[in-house]
Each structure stands twice: as structure tokens, then as C-alpha cells.
Scaffold this motif. Structure first.
Motif, mmCIF file in Angstrom:
data_model
loop_
_atom_site.group_PDB
_atom_site.id
_atom_site.type_symbol
_atom_site.label_atom_id
_atom_site.label_comp_id
_atom_site.label_asym_id
_atom_site.label_seq_id
_atom_site.Cartn_x
_atom_site.Cartn_y
_atom_site.Cartn_z
ATOM 1 N N SER A 532 0.832 -1.229 0.000
ATOM 2 C CA SER A 532 0.000 0.000 0.000
ATOM 3 C C SER A 532 0.859 1.268 0.000
ATOM 4 O O SER A 532 0.582 2.222 0.728
ATOM 5 C CB SER A 532 -0.930 -0.001 1.224
ATOM 6 N N GLY A 533 1.920 1.229 -0.796
ATOM 7 C CA GLY A 533 2.775 2.418 -0.900
ATOM 8 C C GLY A 533 3.805 2.548 0.203
ATOM 9 O O GLY A 533 4.641 3.443 0.178
ATOM 10 N N HIS A 534 3.764 1.641 1.188
ATOM 11 C CA HIS A 534 4.770 1.662 2.255
ATOM 12 C C HIS A 534 5.857 0.646 1.918
ATOM 13 O O HIS A 534 5.553 -0.502 1.612
ATOM 14 C CB HIS A 534 4.140 1.281 3.607
ATOM 15 N N ARG A 535 7.106 1.073 2.011
ATOM 16 C CA ARG A 535 8.210 0.147 1.747
ATOM 17 C C ARG A 535 8.701 -0.418 3.077
ATOM 18 O O ARG A 535 9.164 0.308 3.944
ATOM 19 C CB ARG A 535 9.333 0.856 1.005
ATOM 20 N N GLY A 558 7.469 -11.166 -0.460
ATOM 21 C CA GLY A 558 6.293 -10.492 -0.986
ATOM 22 C C GLY A 558 5.698 -11.266 -2.146
ATOM 23 O O GLY A 558 6.390 -12.045 -2.802
ATOM 24 N N ARG A 559 4.404 -11.056 -2.373
ATOM 25 C CA ARG A 559 3.785 -11.617 -3.580
ATOM 26 C C ARG A 559 2.809 -10.574 -4.113
ATOM 27 O O ARG A 559 2.269 -9.763 -3.345
ATOM 28 C CB ARG A 559 3.091 -12.946 -3.285
ATOM 29 N N PRO A 560 2.601 -10.538 -5.411
ATOM 30 C CA PRO A 560 1.727 -9.514 -5.983
ATOM 31 C C PRO A 560 0.328 -9.589 -5.386
ATOM 32 O O PRO A 560 -0.190 -10.673 -5.108
ATOM 33 C CB PRO A 560 1.702 -9.872 -7.477
ATOM 34 N N ASP A 561 -0.276 -8.420 -5.177
ATOM 35 C CA ASP A 561 -1.614 -8.354 -4.598
ATOM 36 C C ASP A 561 -2.393 -7.241 -5.291
ATOM 37 O O ASP A 561 -1.911 -6.114 -5.409
ATOM 38 C CB ASP A 561 -1.514 -8.067 -3.094
ATOM 39 N N ASP A 562 -3.582 -7.595 -5.761
ATOM 40 C CA ASP A 562 -4.388 -6.626 -6.514
ATOM 41 C C ASP A 562 -4.711 -5.386 -5.698
ATOM 42 O O ASP A 562 -4.773 -4.276 -6.214
ATOM 43 C CB ASP A 562 -5.717 -7.276 -6.970
ATOM 44 N N LEU A 563 -4.933 -5.578 -4.418
ATOM 45 C CA LEU A 563 -5.372 -4.472 -3.577
ATOM 46 C C LEU A 563 -4.210 -3.615 -3.074
ATOM 47 O O LEU A 563 -4.230 -2.389 -3.167
ATOM 48 C CB LEU A 563 -6.166 -5.035 -2.381
ATOM 49 N N THR A 564 -3.186 -4.273 -2.546
ATOM 50 C CA THR A 564 -2.118 -3.521 -1.865
ATOM 51 C C THR A 564 -0.832 -3.409 -2.670
ATOM 52 O O THR A 564 0.150 -2.838 -2.195
ATOM 53 C CB THR A 564 -1.794 -4.187 -0.508
ATOM 54 N N GLY A 565 -0.816 -3.951 -3.882
ATOM 55 C CA GLY A 565 0.426 -3.941 -4.671
ATOM 56 C C GLY A 565 1.267 -5.150 -4.354
ATOM 57 O O GLY A 565 1.594 -5.952 -5.217
#
Length: 657
Positions: A532-535, A558-565
Motif C-alpha cells: 500500500s505504498g509503504h516500503r 512479498g507476492r503480488p496483490d491486486d489491492l495492496t500492490g
């Protein structure tokens, strides 16, 4: 990376000052002494390194050039000076302490061998002469694929003595890995063993070399010398193969060293875990042995009566610098161990520290975490009073494991040096100096004098304290990587990219610097999650998970997520049996809430999977790229032959049903 700096979410406030008694005897004693060295390096950078090189090394021809930056980033140090690394490790001690024990070797089955500096020198000279008898000379590449043993150190030192360039391949690597490295280095010889012993099991090595050579393209290899470790059955090629004991028979035990320029390559070491073509990190002779010597004295505060034990295999950079070269350069007595910490049972390390009166113990967080899982109270059953200094290496250590190491192993009296460095740096870069720095669990603290470390944004500008970014080294240093063997363009692109104006060494790690100036490593840049834009650094979420009393070990990807990136995916090993069904769901919820409380809702893992273990190489390194593939639901196409436990992958794929 985007222009958002990495957010630090780990809040660690505990500090531990070095004991006054330790400070008073330390090589670098107190903050004023550290500041003085740093100021000297700031004011006269090249003069600082030149002074150290003259004081700590023996030169056959003194250097007049210090740092040559004319062909940056292909820096040269002390280029017109001549020396020999083996001479600096062995001959220098023959006048002062020839009968001192150089190596105590404990085999997998507990059998002990001790060897003095005089005897080690004789064996290295015989090895050097044996190599020359096979037509191996200065500049030739020799592949070493051997068990942890005195013989492996003799092989490496023997190459150094004649100016041959060794490339050590970890004994857990596959035939395919051996083949790739023979081809890339153009090796003329392979030194191996019939088998190696690990945890009571014999593992074939010569068979893997035969398989590698049968893959083709290895016509450069004229000699395969085989150390008879177990007497196990091996195939034989009379034209090429020779028993090491036959090769050494009758060789003179003296050998004039080959004096080489300081920039002559000492070794090539291929970095593990890389995809595609292996990356041969090339190190020099003079600058490398200088840093190995200095860090033994500075970081480990070497004292003549120390018994030093670095648990790393010689197949890794840690085993090069802090087994084969550094301890011998300072004339230390060191322990070398063939086996694994869990055989015949989980007390093996503690028993060895007690029996050999180890004073400096250096191991990996992975080993520490597995030892906690196997018996957190076991160290209390042994006399560990000989210990005076503890160290960690290989990855950031989570604060809870650090505290256990401090309280249970070090009995609250041993400084812990949490060392940050890389295959490419050759030796420690950022680490607490034990007589100087108040430590914080999980922080590698401050750079060594002369190491110009900084944290910058993607434009190469310094970030303010308390913010995260890219870890860089702003000035060259003597033990740095010289190039990638045979691929100078890849070297420039990997370590001196144009995004950073081509002038800073890019470590590939994300880091944060707190308000006290302490460095916190937050994981590889490619292990930074954008939620969600937080690294967020993966290491911080892993630390939070491991702080939970149920958790023994955790790895986060990490894995790709439609909602949070990107979504946080955690692979967890519990201190209890692997849960299933409703119990697993309950623990998932518990751990998600825990991370939410420890860090914040943003860091809560969306997916938590339980395994009896994590996929690790035989050196204990977690294969995060495999976990990334599992998290994304991809088929695993990468080579998994280097895994200690390939069956674990299926377990982790299942997730919580």
C-alpha cells in the motif's frame, strides 16, 4: 526502487555497554581511540591505509603507490608492492612461535588432530611443490572441492604460496555447480576428496567431480587430486586422477614463496544463490590479507592466548577470511570442525566450546536460531566460562535471538560483534568494536575506521538519520572486490551502477540509520516489500514474528496483490509440531495480530504457512527466491540440488487449508 525511502518499523531501545574490564584490555580501547582512527582516515585517507599496510604486513618489495583511482571503479591498492599471502600467514611465525598450535581439528566422529605452525608450514610447502610438479604455476586456477579439514586449508595456502588462484566450491554444491565454475574459471586442476562426513553420513565428492567433468568442455583440467577421507569407493581415471597422499609423497617441505604484486588475484569465489551464470568475485592479495589481519585484531580483539572458532565452511567467504587466512595471519590457535551442530546431538557446539576452551565464537544467526529450537537451555549444562567474545555473520540477527545469545551463551558478559559484510567486501565493514561500542540487539552499529559507509536515496543523496535507503560505501577500501572474473561490465553494472553516478559501491542491501548513527540492515533491496505504498524491510517483519514465543524461525517474502500492490507472505517454523486444520488457522490469526501489535497493521502477513523447516542450502542460507516462487504459486524451475531439505518445498506449498 521508487523514490519512497524504506520505512524502519523496528523499535529496539535496549543497549549494552562493554564492560570496563574488557575495554581496558581491548586493541581499540574506548570511543576516543575509535574516533581518533576515524579522524585519521578522514584527514588522510590513503595515508591511513598505507600506514596500516606497512605496520601489519610483511612486504618483499615495499609499495610506493597507495590507491590508484585512474581507472575507476577498477581500483588498485599498493600496486607496485610485492608480497606473498602464505608467507604472511605462516613464515612470519616460524621465528616467534613455531610450536604454537595453529589448528585443532575435530572430525565429525569427534577424532582430534592438532597441528603446529611449524608442521602446517611444512605441509603447505609440500602441497605447493606438489602442485608445481603437476605443471601448476602462478596465475593458473585451481578448483578446491573438499570437506572442512586441515587439508582444505593446506590446499588454499599451497595455491597462495605459488601464486595459483584458487576457487573453492562448497562441498554441498552439485556437480552442475562444479561444472559451471570449472568452465568459468578455466581451472587446470581440481583438489577434492573421496567423500566428506557430515552428521554421521558419508557424502560423495569425487563422484560429483567425475559427473561435472563428464558434462563436457572441461579439457583444461589435467589433474584431479583426491584426499582419501573415508576410503569410500571411487571411479578412477589413471590419466587424470591421483591420490593426494601419492602426490605429496617425497615432496620437499620447504618452498620459496612466489612473490606477487599486491593486485595479483588470490582467489575467485562464486557467489551463491545467484540465478543464471555464476558470478566470480575476484579478490586481490595485498588489500585482502590486510583487511583479514586488521579485522582479526580490531573486531575479534585477538589476544595470543585466544582459541578462535569460526563455524563457517571454507566454501564461503567467511571461511576464507576467518578460517584460512585471518586467524593464521595473526598467529592464532583456531578450531576447525568437520560436522554439523546437531550431531550426534544438539549439545555438540556447547561441548566443543567447553572441551577446547574456545574464547572467541563466530557463527550465523541461522545456526543460533536452530540451536534455540533444539534446546534453549542446553548451553547452561556446559562450562562456557572460557568465552570472552561472541560474533554473528551472514544475515541480520533478530533481537530475540541476539538476547538469547547474549544471556544464555555469553552469560551477559561477552560483547557480541554483529558483523555486516559480504563476499564482495572481503572482510567486516560495519560492526561493533567490542572495546568501544554499546551494542543494540539487531544492529551492526558503526563502520570500521576507514570504511565510508552511508545510506542514500535512489539519486545517491544522503538520507537523514531515522530514514531508510540504499547502503553504499563512498570510498574504495583495500579488500574490496576487484572485478567479476571475466566480466568487467557486469562488475560495473552490479556494484557501481550509473544511477549512483558510478562512484559509490552499491551493497544491494536496504538499511536504516538511527538517531545515534547506528546502522540497521533491513534486508536485500529485492527483499523490500511495497505494501500500500509503504516500503517495508522483510527482516523487520521476520524479527517481529520470531519475537513471538511460539515461533522458532520465520522468512518473509512479498507476492503480488491486486489491492495492496504487494502482500506479506510469511513462512514459519514453530517451536511445536507443525499445526493443521483449525489449530493452524488459530495460530495464523494469533501471529497476524502479534505482528499488527509489534509493527502495525500494514505489516500483517496476509498469508502464513507452516513448515517443519525452511528451504536452506547446506550452509544454512534460506533460499528466499524459492519462497518467492511458492508465494506466487509458480512452478519451481530453479536448481534445488544445493538444498539440504528439498522435501520441505511441498509442505510449504500447501499453506493452511
Amino acid at each position: 526502487m521508487s523514490d519512497t525511502s524504506i520505512e524502519s518499523v523496528l523499535h529496539e531501545t535496549r543497549t549494552f555497554a562493554p564492560a570496563p574490564a574488557f575495554v581496558s584490555k581491548a586493541t581499540i580501547s574506548g570511543m576516543a581511540a575509535y574516533d581518533k582512527l576515524c579522524a585519521e582516515a578522514e584527514q588522510d585517507f590513503t595515508g591511513f591505509w598505507a600506514r596500516l599496510a606497512r605496520e601489519h604486513l610483511l612486504w618483499q618489495k615495499p609499495f610506493t603507490q597507495i590507491l590508484d583511482e585512474s581507472n575507476a571503479p577498477f581500483f588498485k591498492w599498493f600496486a607496485d608492492g610485492k608480497l606473498n599471502v602464505s608467507y604472511n600467514c605462516l613464515d612470519r611465525h616460524l621465528q616467534t612461535q613455531p610450536e604454537k598450535t595453529a589448528i585443532i581439528f575435530e572430525a565429525d566422529d569427534g577424532a582430534l588432530t592438532k597441528i603446529s605452525y611449524r608442521d602446517l608450514h611444512k605441509r603447505v610447502c609440500a602441497m605447493a611443490n606438489a602442485l608445481r610438479s603437476r605443471g601448476i604455476n602462478k596465475g593458473d586456477r585451481v578448483l578446491i572441492y573438499m570437506p572442512m579439514s586441515i587439508e582444505a586449508v593446506v590446499a588454499m595456502q599451497g595455491c597462495a604460496r605459488i601464486g595459483a588462484i584458487h576457487s573453492v566450491v562448497f562441498g554441498g554444491f552439485s556437480a552442475k555447480s562444479v561444472h559451471e565454475r570449472i568452465l568459468d574459471a578455466g581451472a587446470v586442476a581440481v583438489l577434492t576428496a573421496d567423500e566428506q562426513m557430515r552428521g554421521g553420513r558419508a557424502i560423495p565428492l569425487k563422484a560429483a567431480v567425475d559427473e561435472a567433468l563428464a558434462m563436457g568442455g572441461c579439457e583444461s583440467v589435467k589433474t584431479v587430486a583426491v584426499f582419501k577421507r573415508t576410503g569410500g569407493k571411487v571411479q578412477w581415471d589413471d590419466q587424470r586422477d591421483i591420490w593426494l597422499h601419492d602426490l605429496l609423497k617425497g615432496q620437499a617441505e620447504t618452498c620459496e614463496p612466489e612473490w606477487v604484486g599486491a593486485e595479483h588475484p588470490l582467489f575467485i569465489l562464486y557467489t551463491s544463490g545467484s540465478t543464471g551464470k555464476p558470478k566470480g568475485v575476484q579478490h586481490s592479495s595485498g588489500g585482502y590479507i590486510l583487511h583479514a589481519t586488521l579485522t582479526m585484531k580490531w573486531t575479534f580483539d585477538y589476544k595470543p592466548d585466544d582459541v578462535f572458532w569460526c563455524t563457517a565452511d571454507v566454501g564461503w567467504i567467511t571461511g576464507h577470511t576467518y578460517v584460512c587466512y585471518g586467524p593464521l595471519a595473526v598467529g592464532a590457535t583456531q578450531l576447525i570442525f568437520e560436522g554439523v551442530p546437531t550431531y550426534p546431538d544438539a549439545t555438540r557446539f556447547w561441548r566443543m566450546i567447553q572441551d577446547h576452551k574456545v574464547s572467541v565464537f563466530y557463527t550465523a544467526p541461522t545456526a543460533i536460531r536452530s540451536l534455540i529450537k533444539l534446546g534453549a537451555d542446553l548451553p547452561k549444562k556446559f562450562d562456557l566460562s572460557s568465552l570472552r567474545l561472541l560474533g554473528t555473520v551472514g544475515e541480520p540477527i533478530n533481537p530475540e535471538a541476539w538476547m538469547w545469545y547474549h544471556e544464555t551463551v555469553g552469560q551477559q558478559r561477552c560483547p557480541i560483534v554483529d558483523t555486516w559484510w559480504q563476499t564482495e567486501t572481503g572482510g567486516h565493514m560495519i560492526t561493533p568494536l567490542p572495546g568501544v561500542v554499546s551494542t543494540k540487539p539487531g544492529s551492526c552499529t558503526l563502520p570500521l575506521p576507514g570504511i565510508m559507509a552511508a545510506i542514500v536515496d535512489e539519486a545517491g543523496h544522503d538520507v537523514e538519520k531515522g530514514k531508510g535507503g540504499f547502503l553504499v560505501i563512498k570510498r574504495p577500501w583495500p579488500s574490496m572486490i576487484r572485478t567479476i572474473w571475466g566480466d568487467p561490465e557486469r562488475f560495473k553494472k552490479s556494484y557501481y551502477p550509473e544511477d549512483f553516478h558510478g562512484k559509490y559501491y552499491l551493497a544491494g542491501d536496504g538499511a536504516n540509520r538511527d538517531l545515534d548513527g547506528y546502522f540497521w540492515i533491513m534486508g536485500r533491496i529485492d527483499d523490500v516489500l511495497n505494501v500500500s505504498g509503504h516500503r517495508l524491510g522483510t527482516m523487520e517483519i521476520e524479527s517481529a514474528l520470531v519475537a513471538n514465543p511460539l515461533v522458532a524461525e520465520a522468512a518473509v517474502v512479498g507476492r503480488p496483490d491486486d489491492l495492496t500492490g504487494e502482500a506479506v507472505c510469511a513462512f514459519v517454523v514453530l517451536k511445536q509440531a507443525r499445526p493443521t486444520g483449525d489449530e493452524a488457522k488459530k495460530i495464523v490469526k494469533q501471529l497476524q495480530d502479534w505482528v499488527g501489535k509489534e509493527i502495525g497493521a500494514i505489516a500483517k502477513p496476509k498469508d502464513i504457512r507452516f513448515g517443519e523447516n525452511l528451504p536452506k542450502t547446506r550452509s544454512g542460507k534460506i533460499m528466499r527466491r524459492l519462497l518467492r516462487s511458492i508465494a506466487k504459486g509458480e512452478e519451481i524451475t530453479q536448481d534445488v540440488s544445493t538444498l539440504e531439505n528439498p522435501a520441505i518445498l511441498q509442505q510449504l506449498k500447501e499453506g493452511v487449508q
